[in-house]
Design a protein around this motif. Sequence first.
Motif, PDB file in Angstrom:
ATOM      1  N   ILE A   1      -0.541   2.996  -1.382  1.00 10.42           N
ATOM      2  CA  ILE A   1      -0.083   3.338   0.202  1.00 10.42           C
ATOM      3  C   ILE A   1       0.922   2.237   0.719  1.00 10.42           C
ATOM      4  CG2 ILE A   1      -0.617   3.922   2.441  1.00 10.42           C
ATOM      5  CD1 ILE A   1      -3.114   5.523   1.329  1.00 10.42           C
ATOM      6  N   HIS A   2       2.062   2.842   1.190  1.00  8.72           N
ATOM      7  CA  HIS A   2       3.175   1.675   1.282  1.00  8.72           C
ATOM      8  C   HIS A   2       3.908   1.986   2.612  1.00  8.72           C
ATOM      9  CE1 HIS A   2       6.399  -0.956  -0.492  1.00  8.72           C
ATOM     10  NE2 HIS A   2       5.298  -1.768  -0.514  1.00  8.72           N
ATOM     11  N   SER A   3       3.313   1.563   3.790  1.00  9.57           N
ATOM     12  CA  SER A   3       4.255   2.003   4.834  1.00  9.57           C
ATOM     13  C   SER A   3       4.212   0.782   6.097  1.00  9.57           C
ATOM     14  CB  SER A   3       3.456   3.249   5.533  1.00  9.57           C
ATOM     15  OG  SER A   3       2.252   2.688   6.147  1.00  9.57           O
ATOM     16  N   ARG A   4       4.750   1.141   6.955  1.00  7.69           N
ATOM     17  CA  ARG A   4       4.890  -0.032   8.199  1.00  7.69           C
ATOM     18  C   ARG A   4       3.735  -0.727   8.755  1.00  7.69           C
ATOM     19  NH1 ARG A   4      10.320   1.670  11.672  1.00  7.69           N
ATOM     20  NH2 ARG A   4      11.683   2.169   9.738  1.00  7.69           N
ATOM     21  N   ARG A   5       2.568  -0.086   8.732  1.00  9.80           N
ATOM     22  CA  ARG A   5       1.394  -0.520   9.367  1.00  9.80           C
ATOM     23  C   ARG A   5       0.451  -0.511   8.392  1.00  9.80           C
ATOM     24  NH1 ARG A   5       0.823   0.125  14.856  1.00  9.80           N
ATOM     25  NH2 ARG A   5      -1.054  -0.656  14.480  1.00  9.80           N
ATOM     26  N   ILE A   6       0.169   0.495   7.587  1.00  7.63           N
ATOM     27  CA  ILE A   6      -0.871   0.540   6.571  1.00  7.63           C
ATOM     28  C   ILE A   6      -0.460   0.271   5.050  1.00  7.63           C
ATOM     29  CG2 ILE A   6      -2.629   2.308   5.407  1.00  7.63           C
ATOM     30  CD1 ILE A   6      -2.322   3.786   8.017  1.00  7.63           C
ATOM     31  N   ASP A   7      -1.210  -0.552   4.461  1.00  7.92           N
ATOM     32  CA  ASP A   7      -1.144  -1.015   2.833  1.00  7.92           C
ATOM     33  C   ASP A   7      -2.460  -0.706   2.092  1.00  7.92           C
ATOM     34  OD1 ASP A   7      -0.451  -1.943   0.471  1.00  7.92           O
ATOM     35  OD2 ASP A   7      -0.554  -4.063   1.225  1.00  7.92           O
TER      36      ASP A   7
ATOM     37  N   MET B   1      12.755  -2.282   4.204  1.00  7.00           N
ATOM     38  CA  MET B   1      11.776  -2.979   3.371  1.00  7.00           C
ATOM     39  C   MET B   1      11.218  -4.448   4.204  1.00  7.00           C
ATOM     40  SD  MET B   1      11.356  -1.139   0.906  1.00  7.00           S
ATOM     41  CE  MET B   1      10.039  -2.325   0.223  1.00  7.00           C
ATOM     42  N   ALA B   2      12.019  -4.853   5.000  1.00 10.56           N
ATOM     43  CA  ALA B   2      11.873  -6.174   5.907  1.00 10.56           C
ATOM     44  C   ALA B   2      10.585  -5.625   6.547  1.00 10.56           C
ATOM     45  CB  ALA B   2      12.819  -6.885   6.453  1.00 10.56           C
ATOM     46  N   GLN B   3      10.664  -4.526   7.152  1.00 12.30           N
ATOM     47  CA  GLN B   3       9.519  -4.083   8.256  1.00 12.30           C
ATOM     48  C   GLN B   3       8.302  -3.532   7.359  1.00 12.30           C
ATOM     49  OE1 GLN B   3      11.679  -1.009  10.239  1.00 12.30           O
ATOM     50  NE2 GLN B   3      12.573  -2.758  11.559  1.00 12.30           N
ATOM     51  N   ILE B   4       8.424  -3.621   5.969  1.00 10.20           N
ATOM     52  CA  ILE B   4       6.999  -3.055   5.373  1.00 10.20           C
ATOM     53  C   ILE B   4       6.418  -4.503   5.016  1.00 10.20           C
ATOM     54  CG2 ILE B   4       6.234  -2.058   3.276  1.00 10.20           C
ATOM     55  CD1 ILE B   4       8.524  -0.091   3.381  1.00 10.20           C
ATOM     56  N   PRO B   5       5.040  -4.559   5.445  1.00 10.31           N
ATOM     57  CA  PRO B   5       4.364  -5.708   5.283  1.00 10.31           C
ATOM     58  C   PRO B   5       4.360  -6.305   3.830  1.00 10.31           C
ATOM     59  CG  PRO B   5       3.253  -4.205   6.796  1.00 10.31           C
ATOM     60  CD  PRO B   5       4.228  -3.410   6.017  1.00 10.31           C
ATOM     61  N   PHE B   6       4.058  -5.153   2.684  1.00  8.81           N
ATOM     62  CA  PHE B   6       4.008  -5.885   1.559  1.00  8.81           C
ATOM     63  C   PHE B   6       4.905  -5.311   0.884  1.00  8.81           C
ATOM     64  CE2 PHE B   6       3.241  -5.512  -3.087  1.00  8.81           C
ATOM     65  CZ  PHE B   6       2.780  -6.882  -3.193  1.00  8.81           C
ATOM     66  N   HIS B   7       5.857  -6.282   0.113  1.00 10.21           N
ATOM     67  CA  HIS B   7       7.061  -5.859  -0.688  1.00 10.21           C
ATOM     68  C   HIS B   7       7.343  -7.036  -1.682  1.00 10.21           C
ATOM     69  CE1 HIS B   7       9.222  -8.780   1.931  1.00 10.21           C
ATOM     70  NE2 HIS B   7       8.476  -8.434   2.929  1.00 10.21           N
ATOM     71  N   GLU B   8       8.444  -6.801  -2.402  1.00 12.23           N
ATOM     72  CA  GLU B   8       8.640  -7.885  -3.545  1.00 12.23           C
ATOM     73  C   GLU B   8       9.051  -9.153  -2.666  1.00 12.23           C
ATOM     74  OE1 GLU B   8      12.123  -8.877  -7.003  1.00 12.23           O
ATOM     75  OE2 GLU B   8      12.247  -6.837  -5.833  1.00 12.23           O
ATOM     76  N   GLY B   9       8.125 -10.132  -3.008  1.00 13.59           N
ATOM     77  CA  GLY B   9       8.576 -11.610  -2.550  1.00 13.59           C
ATOM     78  C   GLY B   9       7.689 -11.891  -1.299  1.00 13.59           C
ATOM     79  N   SER B  10       6.870 -10.870  -1.131  1.00 12.08           N
ATOM     80  CA  SER B  10       5.922 -11.214   0.159  1.00 12.08           C
ATOM     81  C   SER B  10       4.773 -12.084  -0.410  1.00 12.08           C
ATOM     82  CB  SER B  10       5.277 -10.063   0.734  1.00 12.08           C
ATOM     83  OG  SER B  10       4.745  -9.040  -0.141  1.00 12.08           O
ATOM     84  N   LEU B  11       4.248 -12.898   0.662  1.00 11.25           N
ATOM     85  CA  LEU B  11       3.074 -13.647   0.489  1.00 11.25           C
ATOM     86  C   LEU B  11       1.871 -13.588   1.548  1.00 11.25           C
ATOM     87  CD1 LEU B  11       1.726 -16.107  -1.166  1.00 11.25           C
ATOM     88  CD2 LEU B  11       3.057 -17.810   0.319  1.00 11.25           C
TER      89      LEU B  11
ATOM     90  N   SER C   1       6.776  -7.179  -7.045  1.00 15.08           N
ATOM     91  CA  SER C   1       7.583  -6.020  -6.743  1.00 15.08           C
ATOM     92  C   SER C   1       7.216  -5.386  -5.452  1.00 15.08           C
ATOM     93  CB  SER C   1       7.788  -4.929  -8.036  1.00 15.08           C
ATOM     94  OG  SER C   1       6.372  -4.235  -8.134  1.00 15.08           O
ATOM     95  N   ASP C   2       7.686  -4.212  -4.948  1.00 22.50           N
ATOM     96  CA  ASP C   2       7.369  -3.497  -3.920  1.00 22.50           C
ATOM     97  C   ASP C   2       5.871  -2.871  -4.065  1.00 22.50           C
ATOM     98  OD1 ASP C   2       9.591  -4.158  -2.601  1.00 22.50           O
ATOM     99  OD2 ASP C   2      10.698  -2.343  -3.167  1.00 22.50           O
ATOM    100  N   LEU C   3       5.543  -2.734  -5.266  1.00 24.93           N
ATOM    101  CA  LEU C   3       4.052  -1.914  -5.845  1.00 24.93           C
ATOM    102  C   LEU C   3       3.201  -2.687  -6.516  1.00 24.93           C
ATOM    103  CD1 LEU C   3       5.531   1.553  -6.980  1.00 24.93           C
ATOM    104  CD2 LEU C   3       4.854   0.678  -4.758  1.00 24.93           C
TER     105      LEU C   3
END
Length: 212
Positions: free
Chosen positions: A116-122, A18-28, A74-76
Amino acid sequence: MKKLEILTIGLLSTQLIMAQIPFHEGSLIVSENYGGDRDMVTIHFTSTPENPAQRISSKINSSYFTLSGEYGLSDLIGIGITGSINNYYINPNQLIKTWPLVASENAEATINIHYIHSRRIDAYCTAGYGFSQLNYNINDGSNTTVAGSGTQADIGTTGRLYFGPFGISMSLDACMRNYDHLQGNQPSEETLPASWSSMAYGANIGILYRIL
């Protein structure tokens, strides 16, 4: 004991992913974008002895610049705020013979659903609602201007491609704006816009940075 070790490893692995996924809970994430719209605009004009009150509808082009921020609930799901400036390119018509200078300043709150929720694409769908201030300079040499506040609502979809904490984005959107009471800055015998409503469709591209 082995079960506890497996559970601990699993939790740590999940957190690492999750830390490697750009958008997640708590991201800014902050971004700036530049785009263009095709607007269907309806303007009601005031009545004068020479011209009775009229309504003119036309298709015009506009360009805009935005600054926005998004926080991950959240993550979504993310919430955000957006500020933008629009410039409208309006031709002279049978009522106003000059080339008016028209712009709006806008601010809104948004909610985003990430699908869409991945390491490079959101990618996500967005909906927003806020307020807008329209300034319509007749450009008649006397600084005759009408202005008024109104509302805006929009929907759209955005795709992001990340390169570490940086990224690029592209969006498609539709936006409605309404200004029911436009008032002039000085007495005038000219026919002036009294209200404005518009429906716009457009696209924009931009850059972004993930702070958290």
